[in-house]
Write a protein that holds these residues in place. Structure first.
Motif, PDB file in Angstrom:
ATOM      1  N   ARG A  61       0.659  24.265  13.268  1.00 23.82           N
ATOM      2  CA  ARG A  61      -0.133  23.628  14.231  1.00 23.82           C
ATOM      3  C   ARG A  61      -0.981  22.386  13.420  1.00 23.82           C
ATOM      4  O   ARG A  61      -1.893  22.011  14.041  1.00 23.82           O
ATOM      5  CB  ARG A  61      -1.168  24.681  14.588  1.00 23.82           C
ATOM      6  N   ALA A  62      -0.778  22.156  12.314  1.00 28.15           N
ATOM      7  CA  ALA A  62      -1.480  21.160  11.600  1.00 28.15           C
ATOM      8  C   ALA A  62      -1.122  19.737  12.217  1.00 28.15           C
ATOM      9  O   ALA A  62      -0.133  19.339  12.692  1.00 28.15           O
ATOM     10  CB  ALA A  62      -0.981  21.210  10.098  1.00 28.15           C
ATOM     11  N   GLU A  63      -2.272  19.001  12.128  1.00 31.68           N
ATOM     12  CA  GLU A  63      -2.394  17.493  12.504  1.00 31.68           C
ATOM     13  C   GLU A  63      -2.201  16.710  11.278  1.00 31.68           C
ATOM     14  O   GLU A  63      -3.090  16.690  10.536  1.00 31.68           O
ATOM     15  CB  GLU A  63      -3.795  17.281  13.500  1.00 31.68           C
ATOM     16  N   PRO A  64      -1.254  15.853  11.081  1.00 40.38           N
ATOM     17  CA  PRO A  64      -1.129  14.963  10.068  1.00 40.38           C
ATOM     18  C   PRO A  64      -2.117  14.021  10.065  1.00 40.38           C
ATOM     19  O   PRO A  64      -2.427  13.390  10.994  1.00 40.38           O
ATOM     20  CB  PRO A  64       0.297  14.756  10.129  1.00 40.38           C
ATOM     21  N   LYS A  65      -2.688  13.778   8.917  1.00 38.84           N
ATOM     22  CA  LYS A  65      -3.736  12.772   8.572  1.00 38.84           C
ATOM     23  C   LYS A  65      -3.631  11.988   7.548  1.00 38.84           C
ATOM     24  O   LYS A  65      -3.139  12.570   6.412  1.00 38.84           O
ATOM     25  CB  LYS A  65      -5.091  13.401   8.552  1.00 38.84           C
ATOM     26  N   LEU A  66      -3.975  10.790   7.524  1.00 37.30           N
ATOM     27  CA  LEU A  66      -4.035   9.820   6.315  1.00 37.30           C
ATOM     28  C   LEU A  66      -4.983  10.250   5.441  1.00 37.30           C
ATOM     29  O   LEU A  66      -6.346  10.564   5.913  1.00 37.30           O
ATOM     30  CB  LEU A  66      -4.204   8.395   6.917  1.00 37.30           C
ATOM     31  N   VAL A  67      -4.932  10.788   4.036  1.00 41.86           N
ATOM     32  CA  VAL A  67      -5.857  11.061   3.382  1.00 41.86           C
ATOM     33  C   VAL A  67      -6.079  10.189   2.197  1.00 41.86           C
ATOM     34  O   VAL A  67      -7.330  10.241   1.699  1.00 41.86           O
ATOM     35  CB  VAL A  67      -5.648  12.548   2.927  1.00 41.86           C
ATOM     36  N   GLU A  68      -5.169   9.533   1.790  1.00 38.30           N
ATOM     37  CA  GLU A  68      -5.245   8.746   0.466  1.00 38.30           C
ATOM     38  C   GLU A  68      -4.755   7.422   0.803  1.00 38.30           C
ATOM     39  O   GLU A  68      -3.501   7.284   1.340  1.00 38.30           O
ATOM     40  CB  GLU A  68      -4.928   9.480  -0.599  1.00 38.30           C
ATOM     41  N   ARG A  69      -5.331   6.474   0.222  1.00 32.72           N
ATOM     42  CA  ARG A  69      -4.492   5.314   0.272  1.00 32.72           C
ATOM     43  C   ARG A  69      -4.798   4.414  -1.134  1.00 32.72           C
ATOM     44  O   ARG A  69      -5.641   4.493  -1.757  1.00 32.72           O
ATOM     45  CB  ARG A  69      -5.245   4.140   1.111  1.00 32.72           C
ATOM     46  N   TRP A  70      -3.485   4.036  -1.640  1.00 34.06           N
ATOM     47  CA  TRP A  70      -3.403   3.401  -2.993  1.00 34.06           C
ATOM     48  C   TRP A  70      -2.819   2.032  -3.089  1.00 34.06           C
ATOM     49  O   TRP A  70      -2.189   1.761  -2.220  1.00 34.06           O
ATOM     50  CB  TRP A  70      -2.481   4.454  -4.106  1.00 34.06           C
ATOM     51  N   GLY A  71      -3.251   1.512  -4.092  1.00 37.29           N
ATOM     52  CA  GLY A  71      -2.757   0.045  -4.143  1.00 37.29           C
ATOM     53  C   GLY A  71      -3.654  -0.910  -3.530  1.00 37.29           C
ATOM     54  O   GLY A  71      -4.405  -0.491  -2.570  1.00 37.29           O
ATOM     55  N   ASP A  72      -3.911  -2.225  -3.754  1.00 39.08           N
ATOM     56  CA  ASP A  72      -4.550  -3.094  -3.189  1.00 39.08           C
ATOM     57  C   ASP A  72      -3.700  -4.008  -2.245  1.00 39.08           C
ATOM     58  O   ASP A  72      -2.415  -4.182  -2.448  1.00 39.08           O
ATOM     59  CB  ASP A  72      -5.276  -3.927  -4.053  1.00 39.08           C
ATOM     60  N   LEU A  73      -4.515  -4.781  -1.263  1.00 38.19           N
ATOM     61  CA  LEU A  73      -3.741  -5.437  -0.482  1.00 38.19           C
ATOM     62  C   LEU A  73      -3.452  -6.707  -1.180  1.00 38.19           C
ATOM     63  O   LEU A  73      -3.915  -7.522  -1.390  1.00 38.19           O
ATOM     64  CB  LEU A  73      -4.850  -5.771   0.680  1.00 38.19           C
ATOM     65  N   ASP A  74      -1.911  -6.724  -1.152  1.00 37.99           N
ATOM     66  CA  ASP A  74      -1.261  -7.951  -1.796  1.00 37.99           C
ATOM     67  C   ASP A  74       0.312  -7.883  -1.221  1.00 37.99           C
ATOM     68  O   ASP A  74       1.003  -7.068  -1.557  1.00 37.99           O
ATOM     69  CB  ASP A  74      -1.480  -7.862  -3.288  1.00 37.99           C
ATOM     70  N   LEU A 127       0.915  -1.151  -0.094  1.00 39.56           N
ATOM     71  CA  LEU A 127       0.149   0.018   0.028  1.00 39.56           C
ATOM     72  C   LEU A 127       0.919   1.201  -0.007  1.00 39.56           C
ATOM     73  O   LEU A 127       1.918   1.296   0.569  1.00 39.56           O
ATOM     74  CB  LEU A 127      -0.821  -0.035   1.007  1.00 39.56           C
ATOM     75  N   ILE A 128       0.282   2.299  -0.570  1.00 42.51           N
ATOM     76  CA  ILE A 128       1.147   3.803  -0.486  1.00 42.51           C
ATOM     77  C   ILE A 128      -0.059   4.497   0.295  1.00 42.51           C
ATOM     78  O   ILE A 128      -1.095   4.618  -0.424  1.00 42.51           O
ATOM     79  CB  ILE A 128       1.321   4.151  -2.037  1.00 42.51           C
ATOM     80  N   LYS A 129       0.409   5.300   1.180  1.00 42.42           N
ATOM     81  CA  LYS A 129      -0.448   5.893   1.814  1.00 42.42           C
ATOM     82  C   LYS A 129      -0.008   7.529   1.890  1.00 42.42           C
ATOM     83  O   LYS A 129       1.008   7.590   1.927  1.00 42.42           O
ATOM     84  CB  LYS A 129      -0.595   5.531   3.228  1.00 42.42           C
ATOM     85  N   VAL A 130      -0.895   8.273   1.739  1.00 39.81           N
ATOM     86  CA  VAL A 130      -0.450   9.687   1.546  1.00 39.81           C
ATOM     87  C   VAL A 130      -1.085  10.382   3.061  1.00 39.81           C
ATOM     88  O   VAL A 130      -2.119  10.385   3.503  1.00 39.81           O
ATOM     89  CB  VAL A 130      -1.483  10.613   0.485  1.00 39.81           C
ATOM     90  N   ILE A 131      -0.026  11.044   3.719  1.00 43.95           N
ATOM     91  CA  ILE A 131      -0.193  11.852   4.883  1.00 43.95           C
ATOM     92  C   ILE A 131      -0.060  13.278   4.674  1.00 43.95           C
ATOM     93  O   ILE A 131       0.834  13.644   3.997  1.00 43.95           O
ATOM     94  CB  ILE A 131       0.685  11.434   6.069  1.00 43.95           C
ATOM     95  N   GLU A 132      -1.129  13.874   5.021  1.00 50.29           N
ATOM     96  CA  GLU A 132      -1.134  15.407   4.748  1.00 50.29           C
ATOM     97  C   GLU A 132      -1.556  16.340   6.099  1.00 50.29           C
ATOM     98  O   GLU A 132      -2.074  15.732   6.833  1.00 50.29           O
ATOM     99  CB  GLU A 132      -2.282  15.847   3.741  1.00 50.29           C
ATOM    100  N   ALA A 133      -0.532  17.192   6.405  1.00 45.92           N
ATOM    101  CA  ALA A 133      -0.819  18.003   7.257  1.00 45.92           C
ATOM    102  C   ALA A 133      -1.227  19.610   6.762  1.00 45.92           C
ATOM    103  O   ALA A 133      -0.584  19.880   5.856  1.00 45.92           O
ATOM    104  CB  ALA A 133       0.337  18.224   8.515  1.00 45.92           C
ATOM    105  N   ARG A 134      -2.193  19.852   7.063  1.00 45.53           N
ATOM    106  CA  ARG A 134      -2.403  21.335   6.658  1.00 45.53           C
ATOM    107  C   ARG A 134      -3.546  22.040   7.676  1.00 45.53           C
ATOM    108  O   ARG A 134      -4.028  21.543   8.420  1.00 45.53           O
ATOM    109  CB  ARG A 134      -3.293  21.270   5.198  1.00 45.53           C
TER     110      ARG A 134
END
Lengths: 466, 352
Positions: free
Chosen positions: A37-50, A25-32
């Protein structure tokens, strides 16, 4: 009364990072949000579980400079992906990912679309599982001389077969053809290659591993130009076998100095121009060094080891500057330095992405990612400016200016780096250094001015439009 | 005496200072603030007595309310739940959720899935540290009787890495090393083979079978495991690894206690199944979980216990469980929870 709540993390500056894990999996973390003062969050997840697609190595190419070379067309990307990243319509940014099953995928780093995938050529009949990819690098500057829409992949497998292949994007998001330039050569000498690195100018390739001494290759001629020599036996006559686990160049534009971490918990500084044995060598804790990353200033390095300890060192003296304490319990697989902010990210087997402040050694944030992570990368041009999102066409040109200003910023670190190098040098150069310092300050002033001017320009533009 | 005078003066001056702001006067004197031991203990005893009386009064009132409610046919007042360190535990984001697809994908991909899917039979090698005596061999004997398909090999003077190699060749699925110190087993090293993780536990509170009152004897049944409260990600992994690998589980559902008992004693009809403890009873505390097989020098850890983690009593890395063996079927029931410890009690049911 024991404390029942966990310590609050102060949050981090706006940033965007990618993590890669063992399930592919590739995960995108964004803090904005507000500055700092931004709290980073998981925003996107690419790829399938394999699990067969577990990520072994990844390389991101998102140069700021390149999109503006071709100049004309610039716009914001569609709303589904991050609108805060400004890219040309012909997206040129690429993300290369090497997977466990031997494929190398090239993705669009903005929305995770698969641009194209290629199997790592193992023409000698070796299964990709037996000979996994140890290093993968997207060469950015190489292709500037070639057509603007091509890219070059440099891969290196554990058993020691390196290859350079270049590809051409015929249409955006369409198929890709090989331009024919491909070259495979053998770099391993009976050992396992575990770490590799390409320097900033992308002419030199650094390799090392288990039973493989650190060696430097010239990428143009694919020839070995330098090999390290193992340190002598110790006073008891015991020779520690060679086992390098991580390596990095000290600064982006100097291929001669690099740092390597060994399995025998040693960190070594090599200087190609000086000698074949390490210039400085020091130990860090008790478990194997698993990752090493350099700072922008050219002398600070970050070292992570197998039991989750992370510390920064001054490589000129080999002194510990400080440890990053944050209840990190799993092996640190990857460390990344943010190109602008004083922030580093570390990730590893304890499946947390941790962001640290470099200056205060403080944990900014820890994001739980559910999977053991193998890699982390920062986007270098993520800016949190909502104002620009509102009216993208109005400030098309302004982005250019803004980013040009940023580019100025980028150009300043080398000056600093020179400074640091000269600190090591003799006193004669001290004068030059002070001169450099002044130049640096001037640069800084200019930079500030240019930023201001760009803002002013923006306002004027908006006024004109309204 | 001079000192005493001084003290008195100070206390007077303090008292004088205390008159000005009224809240300071209200502050009651705690027994711990009294310096004279006799007086302090007297005050303390008085306070304790008061508290006791109050508690009794409260209990009486509660009972009375309950009784009244019963007489009137009303709903009795809800029972209060005491605060424990477990139910006031710190929020842990790593707790597994049942709808987490990543978790299941991870489960399928991990090292133990082939054993848990019963594609492979677990085969266990038990060995010891170099020198062991007294309780060590007895403990191993009991482990052998409880764990199916386990064999004991003498350690000899082999290196552990050599033993790992050997066990790999002989198709063992895991290797257990019982470490003894001062004739008392004090650590357990469980190595997954061929590439699986290595868990290092501290072993304490070991009670062998003969020391357990009313103990039963294990039967030849395959044990059944009940794992409860292995909810954090680490606990989940440990649970999958250590216990389920050792003893392939059969069913996992609540209320199987009666079901199994009924199944076994089918013709006799209704039988009450009771648990009887049979195996060694011990507590395990995880020290480290290492990625790959045993390698202390170049090993990579998935989890290591560090003293800096112990800043709160309410943080659990995984939760205590009790393991039981019911007629060859194992049970683990959530009992008293303490931080990242595992309690093993192996039970055997009454012979029916």
């Amino acid at each position: 009364m024991p404390r029942t709540t966990t310590l609050e993390c102060p949050g981090c500056p706006p940033l965007r990072a990618l993590t890669f894990d063992e399930l592919g999996l590739i995960k995108v973390i964004e803090a904005r949000g507000k500055q700092g003062r931004a709290e980073p969050k998981l925003v996107e997840r690419w790829g399938d579980l394999d699990s067969s697609k577990g990520v072994l190595a990844a390389s991101l190419d998102d140069r700021k400079s390149d999109p503006f070379l071709d100049g004309a067309e610039r716009c914001c990307l569609s709303s589904d992906c991050s609108p805060l990243i400004h890219v040309p319509s012909e997206v040129h940014w690429l993300l290369a990912v090497a997977r466990r099953n031997g494929t190398i995928e090239v993705l669009n780093p903005l929305n995770g679309d698969l641009r194209f995938s290629v199997t790592n050529s193992s023409n000698n009949g070796v299964q990709p599982e037996d000979d996994p990819v140890a290093g993968l690098h997207l060469l950015a500057r190489k292709n500037l001389e070639l057509a603007s829409r091509s890219f070059t992949l440099l891969t290196c497998t554990t058993k020691g077969s390196a290859s350079i292949r270049s590809f051409e994007l015929t249409k955006p998001a369409a198929d890709v053809t090989s331009t024919g330039y491909s070259r495979t050569w053998s770099v391993g000498a009976g050992g396992n290659i575990l770490c590799s690195k390409v320097d900033g100018s992308e002419n030199y390739f650094l390799l090392g591993g288990k039973h493989v001494e650190m060696n430097v290759w010239d990428l143009d001629s694919c020839a070995k130009i330098w090999t390290a020599k193992p340190p002598p036996k110790n006073t008891l006559g015991i020779f520690t076998p060679t086992w390098f686990t991580s390596a990095t160049f000290l600064s982006r534009d100097d291929h001669r100095k690099f740092v390597a971490g060994t399995n025998s918990h040693e960190v070594r500084l090599y200087d190609i121009s000086a000698q074949r044995r390490p210039v400085i060598s020091f130990e860090f804790r008790e478990t194997a060094i698993k990752s090493v990353a350099e700072d922008l200033n050219g002398y600070t390095i970050y070292v992570g080891n197998g039991s989750g300890d992370l510390a920064s060192f001054d490589i000129r003296t080999g002194k510990l500057l400080g440890c990053f304490l944050g209840k990190c319990s799993g092996s640190i697989r990857s460390i990344a330095r943010h190109p602008d902010y004083p922030v580093i990210a570390s990730c590893g087997l304890d499946s947390y992405l941790r962001l640290w402040n470099v200056k205060t050694w403080q944990l900014l944030s820890a994001v739980y990612m559910k999977q053991p992570l193998s890699n982390v990368l920062f986007y270098s041009n993520f800016a949190d400016e909502e104002a620009e999102v509102v009216n993208p066409p109005a400030n098309r040109l302004l982005h250019g200016e803004h980013i040009a200003a940023e580019r100025d910023e980028d150009e300043t670190p080398p000056v600093k780096r020179k400074k640091s190098k000269e600190k090591k040098g003799n006193k004669k150069e001290a004068k030059a250094k002070s001169g450099n310092n002044e130049a640096c300050e001037e640069d800084g002033g200019k930079k500030l001015k240019s930023k201001k001017s760009s803002k002013r320009l923006k306002r004027e533009d908006v006024d004109e439009l309204s | 005496m001079g000192g005493d005078n001084n003290k008195r003066k100070r206390s007077e001056s303090e008292g004088g200072g205390g008159e000005e702001p009224p809240p300071e006067k209200k502050m009651e004197i705690l027994p711990s603030m009294i310096k004279n031991k006799e007086k302090r203990s007297a005050v303390h005893a008085k306070l304790k007595q008061q508290k006791k009386l109050e508690k009794r009064k409260k209990a009486k009132a509660r009972d009375a309310a309950e009784k009244r409610a019963l007489e009137l046919g009303e709903e009795p007042p809800a029972k209060k739940i005491p605060k424990t360190i477990e139910n006031t535990r710190e929020v842990d984001e790593t707790i597994c959720k049942p709808d987490d697809e990543e978790l299941f994908a991870g489960n399928d991909a991990d090292e133990f899935s082939s054993i848990l899917k019963r594609e492979m039979n677990p085969k266990i090698l038990i060995t010891t540290c170099r020198f062991h005596s007294s309780r060590g061999p007895e403990f191993i004997k009991e482990l052998l009787s409880v764990i199916p398909n386990a064999t004991y090999y003498k350690r000899g003077t082999y290196d552990l890495k050599k033993i790992v190699e050997y066990a790999n060749k002989k198709d063992f699925t895991s290797l257990i090393v019982v470490h003894t110190n001062r004739r008392e087993p004090d650590a357990l090293l469980i190595i997954g083979l061929p590439s699986g993780p290595t868990a290092h536990f501290k072993l304490s509170k070991l009670v062998l079978r003969k020391d357990i009152k009313n103990h039963g004897n294990p039967t030849s049944h395959e044990p059944e495991l009940v794992l409860n409260n292995f909810t954090t990600r680490l606990g989940h992994r440990i649970g999958r690894y250590i216990f389920e690998e050792k003893e392939a589980k059969q069913i996992e559902s609540k209320g199987k206690k009666t079901k199994d008992a009924n199944g076994e004693s089918g013709p006799k009809g209704k039988v009450i199944a009771r648990l009887q403890e049979c195996g060694p009873r011990f507590t395990l505390k995880l020290i480290s979980l290492q990625h790959g097989t045993f390698d202390t020098k170049g090993g990579e850890y998935e989890w290591v216990h560090k003293p800096e983690m112990d800043t709160s009593r309410r943080r659990f890395f995984f939760v205590t469980v009790e393991e039981s063996l019911l007629h060859g079927k194992k049970y683990i029931s959530p009992d008293h929870c303490s931080s990242f410890k595992t309690n093993f009690v192996m039970f055997d049911s009454d012979d029916l």
